[in-house]
Design a protein around this motif. Structure first.
Motif, PDB file in Angstrom:
ATOM      1  N   SER A  86      25.595  45.374 -19.223  1.00  0.00           N
ATOM      2  CA  SER A  86      25.060  46.644 -19.729  1.00  0.00           C
ATOM      3  C   SER A  86      24.839  47.651 -18.608  1.00  0.00           C
ATOM      4  N   ILE A  87      24.727  47.179 -17.372  1.00  0.00           N
ATOM      5  CA  ILE A  87      24.572  48.070 -16.221  1.00  0.00           C
ATOM      6  C   ILE A  87      25.915  48.327 -15.554  1.00  0.00           C
ATOM      7  N   LEU A  88      26.708  47.258 -15.372  1.00  0.00           N
ATOM      8  CA  LEU A  88      27.968  47.367 -14.633  1.00  0.00           C
ATOM      9  C   LEU A  88      29.024  48.165 -15.396  1.00  0.00           C
ATOM     10  N   GLU A  89      29.212  47.879 -16.676  1.00  0.00           N
ATOM     11  CA  GLU A  89      30.319  48.479 -17.423  1.00  0.00           C
ATOM     12  C   GLU A  89      30.211  50.003 -17.557  1.00  0.00           C
ATOM     13  N   PRO A  90      29.037  50.580 -17.864  1.00  0.00           N
ATOM     14  CA  PRO A  90      28.970  52.052 -17.913  1.00  0.00           C
ATOM     15  C   PRO A  90      29.284  52.710 -16.572  1.00  0.00           C
ATOM     16  N   ILE A  91      28.833  52.095 -15.473  1.00  0.00           N
ATOM     17  CA  ILE A  91      29.122  52.670 -14.153  1.00  0.00           C
ATOM     18  C   ILE A  91      30.612  52.576 -13.851  1.00  0.00           C
ATOM     19  N   ALA A  92      31.240  51.443 -14.183  1.00  0.00           N
ATOM     20  CA  ALA A  92      32.681  51.291 -13.986  1.00  0.00           C
ATOM     21  C   ALA A  92      33.452  52.296 -14.839  1.00  0.00           C
ATOM     22  N   LYS A  93      33.010  52.515 -16.067  1.00  0.00           N
ATOM     23  CA  LYS A  93      33.664  53.501 -16.948  1.00  0.00           C
ATOM     24  C   LYS A  93      33.617  54.897 -16.325  1.00  0.00           C
ATOM     25  N   ASP A  94      32.461  55.302 -15.824  1.00  0.00           N
ATOM     26  CA  ASP A  94      32.330  56.630 -15.210  1.00  0.00           C
ATOM     27  C   ASP A  94      33.215  56.759 -13.973  1.00  0.00           C
ATOM     28  N   ASN A  95      33.302  55.709 -13.173  1.00  0.00           N
ATOM     29  CA  ASN A  95      34.124  55.777 -11.959  1.00  0.00           C
ATOM     30  C   ASN A  95      35.615  55.807 -12.287  1.00  0.00           C
ATOM     31  N   ILE A  96      36.041  55.064 -13.319  1.00  0.00           N
ATOM     32  CA  ILE A  96      37.447  55.117 -13.740  1.00  0.00           C
ATOM     33  C   ILE A  96      37.782  56.500 -14.287  1.00  0.00           C
ATOM     34  N   GLN A  97      36.872  57.071 -15.083  1.00  0.00           N
ATOM     35  CA  GLN A  97      37.095  58.427 -15.605  1.00  0.00           C
ATOM     36  C   GLN A  97      37.201  59.436 -14.468  1.00  0.00           C
ATOM     37  N   LYS A  98      36.357  59.291 -13.468  1.00  0.00           N
ATOM     38  CA  LYS A  98      36.391  60.184 -12.317  1.00  0.00           C
ATOM     39  C   LYS A  98      37.721  60.069 -11.572  1.00  0.00           C
ATOM     40  N   SER A  99      38.219  58.853 -11.401  1.00  0.00           N
ATOM     41  CA  SER A  99      39.494  58.651 -10.710  1.00  0.00           C
ATOM     42  C   SER A  99      40.660  59.246 -11.504  1.00  0.00           C
ATOM     43  N   LEU A 100      40.638  59.078 -12.832  1.00  0.00           N
ATOM     44  CA  LEU A 100      41.698  59.664 -13.661  1.00  0.00           C
ATOM     45  C   LEU A 100      41.663  61.188 -13.627  1.00  0.00           C
ATOM     46  N   ASP A 101      40.471  61.764 -13.613  1.00  0.00           N
ATOM     47  CA  ASP A 101      40.361  63.226 -13.524  1.00  0.00           C
ATOM     48  C   ASP A 101      40.898  63.737 -12.196  1.00  0.00           C
ATOM     49  N   GLU A 102      40.635  62.995 -11.123  1.00  0.00           N
ATOM     50  CA  GLU A 102      41.148  63.414  -9.820  1.00  0.00           C
ATOM     51  C   GLU A 102      42.669  63.288  -9.747  1.00  0.00           C
ATOM     52  N   LYS A 103      43.213  62.324 -10.490  1.00  0.00           N
ATOM     53  CA  LYS A 103      44.658  62.096 -10.426  1.00  0.00           C
ATOM     54  C   LYS A 103      45.433  63.007 -11.358  1.00  0.00           C
ATOM     55  N   TYR A 104      44.964  63.181 -12.601  1.00  0.00           N
ATOM     56  CA  TYR A 104      45.713  63.937 -13.601  1.00  0.00           C
ATOM     57  C   TYR A 104      45.096  65.283 -13.961  1.00  0.00           C
ATOM     58  N   GLY A 105      43.825  65.476 -13.616  1.00  0.00           N
ATOM     59  CA  GLY A 105      43.137  66.696 -14.005  1.00  0.00           C
ATOM     60  C   GLY A 105      42.116  66.430 -15.091  1.00  0.00           C
TER      61      GLY A 105
END
Length: 358
Positions: free
Chosen positions: A189-208
């Motif tokens: 419940s702590i790890l997965e939301p943080i991982a989701k936010d970091n993956i979203q951040k990486s995708l935004d940096e890569k694709y916009g």
């Protein structure tokens, strides 16, 4: 796609039938029996309008084939991208019936539904305390923005498989774990939301921004080495014991408070009972005092007197008091004059000294 194949198949059948019919008519022609004298002669010739039948059939079949290549039905949850001679148009096409030029244009569908991509390879990382941890069974649920379908198709190679790739996910999860303690790394419940936010951040940096949405991240397992697992188990057990003791202490405090409240209530009740008893006793004494007079005292005196006079009198007026009590007279209303006291004292002295003078 199925409708295109059906229409195209019908058109192809018509074209083949038209060709077969035209060949047959071209070989056999029209058979017409005629009489010449006593004999019947069969002449082969061409009938009017016979050549138009295969032509019409072939044209109609060709139209059906061309029509089958001129439209695309985009299903719900998908968008279309029109490509003309390899050039991708910027505007996306909505779901439903869409036309395009046959053999010149094509419409490619892009999936805009939620999609799951699973990574079976374990990802090794560290916690904030530099403890090695391994993550397994990682699933990322993502969705392509329908308005960005044309951009994705034009700019991302093999977007169906490589849009959310393993290296990007692994990097994001490693970044997430390094900000967490060992205990939090095992807490989904702590790890997965943080991982989701970091993956979203990486995708935004890569694709916009707003190109790909990450809806959920699932991490099935996070494990440490055996020695550290034992330390974690002991720490967790100590935490459980502490919490259990806290609960027990709280219960004891609540019980002590309840007992103190009971004792306080009992003390207040006992105090009220004593006050009531004291008030009743005072009231009884008051009533008894009001009911006592000289006759009652004389009666009580007679009840308790054994008929003997006291042998010793203390004080100057002891004898007088004794006599007055015996007779029931009120001593408070009598006054003893100095002469009387002197006479009494002299008589007492003479009576006492008389034997010494004999």
């Amino acid at each position: 796609m199925l409708l295109n194949m059906i229409i195209g198949g019908i058109g192809a059948v018509l074209i083949i039938a038209a060709i077969a019919l035209g060949v047959r008519l071209g070989v056999t022609g029209k058979v017409t029996p005629k009489k010449k004298g006593d004999e019947t002669v069969i002449e082969v010739g061409e009938a009017k309008g016979t050549k138009t039948i295969p032509i019409v059939m072939g044209c109609f079949g060709l139209v059906l084939v061309i029509f089958s290549l001129s439209f695309t039905i985009i299903p719900t949850g998908f968008t279309g991208v029109r490509v003309t001679f390899g050039q991708v148009e910027q505007n996306t096409l909505p779901h439903g019936f869409n036309f395009h030029l046959p053999l010149i244009q094509e419409i490619v569908t892009v999936n805009n539904k939620q999609q799951d991509i699973k990574f079976d390879n374990p990802i090794t990382s560290e916690t904030s305390e530099r403890n090695e941890v391994t993550f397994q069974g990682i699933t990322v649920t993502y969705q392509i923005n329908p308005e960005k379908s044309a951009w994705i198709y034009a700019n991302v190679t093999n977007y169906e498989q490589g849009l959310v790739n393993e290296s990007l996910v692994a990097s994001s999860i490693k970044t997430s774990s390094k900000t967490l303690s060992p205990v939090d790394c095992t807490n989904r419940s702590i790890l997965e939301p943080i991982a989701k936010d970091n993956i979203q951040k990486s995708l935004d940096e890569k694709y916009g921004q707003q190109v790909v949405y990450v809806n959920k991240v699932v991490i099935s397992d996070a494990t440490f080495d055996t020695e550290y697992d034992q330390k974690i188990a002991k720490k967790q057990q100590a935490q459980i014991d502490y919490e259990t003791q806290q609960i027990e202490n709280k219960k004891n405090i609540e019980k002590a408070q309840a007992d103190a409240e009971v004792r306080k209530t009992q003390a207040e009740a006992e105090g009220k009972a004593k006050v009531i008893a004291a008030e009743a006793e005072a009231d009884a004494n008051r009533k008894l005092s009001e009911s006592i007079d000289a006759n009652v005292l004389r009666h009580k005196y007679y009840e308790t007197w054994d008929g003997k006079l006291p042998t010793t009198l203390v004080g100057d007026d002891a004898a007088q008091v004794m006599l007055e009590v015996g007779t029931g007279e009120d001593t408070s209303k009598k006054q003893t004059t100095p002469t009387t006291q002197a006479t009494t004292q002299q008589s007492t002295t003479e009576s006492t000294e008389a034997p010494a003078g004999e």
